[in-house]
Design an enzyme around this catalytic site. Structure first.
Site, PDB file in Angstrom:
ATOM      1  N   HIS A  30       0.827  -1.219   0.000  1.00 31.01           N
ATOM      2  CA  HIS A  30       0.000   0.000   0.000  1.00 31.01           C
ATOM      3  C   HIS A  30       0.859   1.267   0.000  1.00 31.01           C
ATOM      4  CE1 HIS A  30      -3.798  -2.264   1.586  1.00 31.01           C
ATOM      5  NE2 HIS A  30      -3.648  -2.355   0.295  1.00 31.01           N
ATOM      6  N   THR A  54      -9.889  -2.625  -1.985  1.00 31.95           N
ATOM      7  CA  THR A  54     -10.396  -1.752  -0.927  1.00 31.95           C
ATOM      8  C   THR A  54     -10.089  -0.299  -1.300  1.00 31.95           C
ATOM      9  OG1 THR A  54      -9.384  -3.459   0.470  1.00 31.95           O
ATOM     10  CG2 THR A  54     -10.466  -1.618   1.595  1.00 31.95           C
ATOM     11  N   GLY A 107     -10.023  -8.555   4.770  1.00 34.83           N
ATOM     12  CA  GLY A 107      -9.228  -7.953   5.841  1.00 34.83           C
ATOM     13  C   GLY A 107      -8.871  -8.996   6.885  1.00 34.83           C
ATOM     14  N   GLU A 154     -12.042 -18.089   7.817  1.00 37.65           N
ATOM     15  CA  GLU A 154     -10.662 -18.196   7.325  1.00 37.65           C
ATOM     16  C   GLU A 154      -9.746 -18.663   8.458  1.00 37.65           C
ATOM     17  OE1 GLU A 154      -9.360 -14.545   5.447  1.00 37.65           O
ATOM     18  OE2 GLU A 154      -7.462 -15.432   4.798  1.00 37.65           O
TER      19      GLU A 154
HETATM   20  C1  LIG Z   1      -2.637 -12.672   4.600  1.00 33.11           C
HETATM   21  C2  LIG Z   1      -3.264 -13.815   3.886  1.00 33.11           C
HETATM   22  C3  LIG Z   1      -2.984 -15.184   4.370  1.00 33.11           C
HETATM   23  C4  LIG Z   1      -4.005 -13.492   2.861  1.00 33.11           C
HETATM   24  C5  LIG Z   1      -5.063 -14.269   2.240  1.00 33.11           C
HETATM   25  N1  LIG Z   1      -6.283 -14.002   2.827  1.00 33.11           N
HETATM   26  C6  LIG Z   1      -6.877 -12.778   2.940  1.00 33.11           C
HETATM   27  N2  LIG Z   1      -7.840 -12.719   3.879  1.00 33.11           N
HETATM   28  C7  LIG Z   1      -8.507 -11.564   4.099  1.00 33.11           C
HETATM   29  N3  LIG Z   1      -8.267 -10.440   3.431  1.00 33.11           N
HETATM   30  C8  LIG Z   1      -7.313 -10.454   2.501  1.00 33.11           C
HETATM   31  C9  LIG Z   1      -6.578 -11.625   2.199  1.00 33.11           C
HETATM   32  N4  LIG Z   1      -5.713 -11.326   1.209  1.00 33.11           N
HETATM   33  C10 LIG Z   1      -5.910 -10.010   0.913  1.00 33.11           C
HETATM   34  N5  LIG Z   1      -6.854  -9.484   1.689  1.00 33.11           N
HETATM   35  C11 LIG Z   1      -7.373  -8.081   1.693  1.00 33.11           C
HETATM   36  O1  LIG Z   1      -6.955  -7.464   0.498  1.00 33.11           O
HETATM   37  C12 LIG Z   1      -6.195  -6.283   0.776  1.00 33.11           C
HETATM   38  C13 LIG Z   1      -5.133  -6.098  -0.277  1.00 33.11           C
HETATM   39  O2  LIG Z   1      -5.722  -5.803  -1.520  1.00 33.11           O
HETATM   40  P1  LIG Z   1      -6.443  -4.416  -1.843  1.00 33.11           P
HETATM   41  O3  LIG Z   1      -5.649  -3.304  -1.213  1.00 33.11           O
HETATM   42  O4  LIG Z   1      -7.838  -4.481  -1.292  1.00 33.11           O
HETATM   43  O5  LIG Z   1      -6.432  -4.339  -3.342  1.00 33.11           O
HETATM   44  C14 LIG Z   1      -5.640  -6.545   2.178  1.00 33.11           C
HETATM   45  O6  LIG Z   1      -5.299  -5.332   2.830  1.00 33.11           O
HETATM   46  C15 LIG Z   1      -6.797  -7.282   2.837  1.00 33.11           C
HETATM   47  O7  LIG Z   1      -7.761  -6.369   3.291  1.00 33.11           O
END
Ligand SMILES: CC(C)=CCNc1ncnc2c1ncn2[C@@H]1O[C@H](COP(=O)(O)O)[C@@H](O)[C@H]1O
Ligand SMILES: [Zn+2]
Length: 352
Positions: free
Chosen positions: A67, A100, A174, A204
């Site tokens: 980010h 997000t 998240g 999860e």
């Molecule tokens: C850390 C891990 C094991 C990840 C896989 N499982 C996840 N579970 C919940 N939220 C997630 C996961 N992977 C990504 N995200 C969400 O996606 C965001 C990143 O993509 P973006 O900024 O929304 O575009 C993270 O900040 C989080 O809010």
């Protein structure tokens, strides 16, 4: 490239669980790092390589670093276009991106501009003839609480109405250890009522059974992970029954779960539980997605190949899995066209 690799790369695929900032590739990270040398970020801080594992908490730290690197409209546009092109190059024909919306005081980026920029990237790729259909889910980060969730739903609704169907739904994601879905229920219900499709990260981690029980009553249109829904892993029959009653597709992410250590090994992945049960969602559940292809250094072709080798499934089985995923998309208007595309591509894969 080996024959099996080629099969899975050529297999037309549907990707339903792609977090935009989790999907940033090594080469895009390099471009971002070059734009912001003052941040002193090395690639080891933005990816989890083969054989490496991290705790969930450590995985979420990775997103904080990404980010920092993606904090202007120009960054979002580049990242989204690169991600879309890379999925297309991997044989993904239909992609649902989720992200997000973020406001960045230092660069003046607003949440509205954030979403507009992702939409712009989708439109530009379309105009450039990239061979992939893309739709967008606006994501709610559970960490930010009820008020932000409600604002995000309103934003998503506005965009659903103004983008001619490009924004199709809402994602709840998240850190699963933070917050409780109970507080987010009014926002999620509002989203559902205004016509946004809902994909919720559920169970999860093991401690979320009560929350899942509650959120499954909405009901969601798809479930992300659902790792701990079934009784053998501390979930319950009642949770499984709810999922089955509504035929709710699951989006399963093998590598993400193994590297994030919520599943101990590939062979222990809950894919098998749902697949063997013949639960319709699992048959469609080639909504079996990569979840963060960039962060976890994988892509959808590799995930298909991994599932096939781990669970001893044939190429024909994997074809069926990918084809059934079409019915799990949030774009019913495209499903017939996608089925047609799969039929046209089939002879090249099976040399009929
Ligand atoms: C850390 C891990 C094991 C990840 C896989 N499982 C996840 N579970 C919940 N939220 C997630 C996961 N992977 C990504 N995200 C969400 O996606 C965001 C990143 O993509 P973006 O900024 O929304 O575009 C993270 O900040 C989080 O809010
Ligand atoms: Zn996810």
């Amino acid at each position: 490239m080996e024959e099996a690799d080629l099969f899975y790369r050529q297999l037309p695929k549907v990707e339903l669980h792609a977090h935009l900032n989790g999907s940033v590739s090594f080469s895009t990270i390099e471009k971002l790092v070059a734009r912001k040398p003052h941040l002193n970020i090395e690639h080891g801080m933005t990816a989890i390589r083969s054989g490496q594992r991290r705790t969930l908490d450590e995985c979420f730290q990775v997103f904080k670093v990404i980010h920092q690197l993606v904090d202007t409209e120009e960054d979002i546009l580049m990242v989204a276009k690169d991600v879309i092109r890379e999925f297309a190059a991997d044989g993904v024909k239909y992609l649902e991106l989720r992200s997000t919306p973020r406001k960045e005081k230092t660069t003046g980026m607003t949440k509205r501009r954030y979403v507009e920029t992702v939409i712009e990237a989708i439109r530009q790729c379309k105009n450039e003839g990239v061979d992939i259909e893309v739709r967008f889910l606006v994501a709610v980060d559970r960490r930010n609480g009820a008020e932000v969730a409600m604002e995000t739903v309103k934003l998503a609704e506005d965009f659903m109405l103004s983008t001619g169907g490009l924004v199709v739904g809402l994602d709840l994601s998240g850190d699963p250890m933070v917050g409780h879905g109970r507080d987010l229920l009014p926002a999620l219900q509002k989203a559902k009522n205004c016509g946004l499709k809902l994909s919720l990260h559920l169970s999860e981690v093991p401690s979320q059974a009560d929350e899942s029980e509650l959120l499954l009553n909405i009901p969601p249109d798809r479930i992300g992970h659902g790792t701990f829904l079934h009784p053998e892993v501390g979930g319950s029959q009642s949770l499984v029954d709810k999922v089955r009653k509504h035929n709710t597709p699951l989006e399963l992410c093998l590598t993400s779960n193994v590297k994030g250590q919520t599943v101990s090994s590939y062979s222990q992945h809950h894919f098998l539980y749902w697949y063997q049960m013949g639960h319709p969602s699992v048959l469609c559940c080639a909504c079996f997605q990569t979840d963060d292809k960039g962060v976890f250094c994988t892509d959808l072709s590799q995930e298909y190949q991994l599932a096939a080798s781990t669970f001893n499934l044939s190429q024909e089985d994997m074809w069926t899995l990918s084809q059934k995923a079409i019915d799990c998309t949030f774009a019913p208007d495209l499903q017939q066209q996608l089925h047609q595309k799969w039929l046209e591509l089939r002879p090249t894969l099976f040399q009929l």
